[in-house]
Design an enzyme around this catalytic site. Structure first.
Site, PDB file in Angstrom:
ATOM      1  N   VAL A  46       0.830  -1.197   0.000  1.00  0.00           N
ATOM      2  CA  VAL A  46       0.000   0.000   0.000  1.00  0.00           C
ATOM      3  C   VAL A  46       0.871   1.256   0.000  1.00  0.00           C
ATOM      4  CG1 VAL A  46      -1.947  -1.113   1.132  1.00  0.00           C
ATOM      5  CG2 VAL A  46      -0.211   0.009   2.518  1.00  0.00           C
ATOM      6  N   LYS A  47       2.167   1.091   0.175  1.00  0.00           N
ATOM      7  CA  LYS A  47       3.091   2.223   0.250  1.00  0.00           C
ATOM      8  C   LYS A  47       3.588   2.673  -1.121  1.00  0.00           C
ATOM      9  CE  LYS A  47       4.521   0.118   4.485  1.00  0.00           C
ATOM     10  NZ  LYS A  47       3.879  -1.117   4.089  1.00  0.00           N
ATOM     11  N   ASP A  48       3.112   2.071  -2.187  1.00  0.00           N
ATOM     12  CA  ASP A  48       3.566   2.426  -3.533  1.00  0.00           C
ATOM     13  C   ASP A  48       3.387   3.904  -3.836  1.00  0.00           C
ATOM     14  OD1 ASP A  48       4.238  -0.186  -3.982  1.00  0.00           O
ATOM     15  OD2 ASP A  48       2.506  -0.638  -5.231  1.00  0.00           O
TER      16      ASP A  48
END
Length: 64
Positions: A46-48
């Site tokens: 989710v940190k993309d």
């Protein structure tokens, strides 16, 4: 027809959603149950989006 990305960066922020109709039906739910398929993100995270923003900011500032 599905859009074919020309770059990995185009895939960031477009996490697929899947309606769990089988689960809704099995449990006789009145609500829609939607799953976000994070494992399909380019870096499996989710940190993309955060990582992309940091890289783009550093590029704009000439740091990389």
């Amino acid at each position: 027809m599905a859009k074919i990305a020309q770059s990995l960066i185009e895939l960031i922020g477009n996490t697929p959603l899947l309606e769990l109709t089988g689960t809704e039906r099995e449990l006789k739910l009145k609500a829609r149950v939607i799953a976000k398929l994070e494992y399909l993100n380019p870096a499996r995270s989710v940190k993309d989006r955060t990582a992309l923003a940091l890289i783009e900011r550093a590029e704009r500032k000439g740091r990389i």
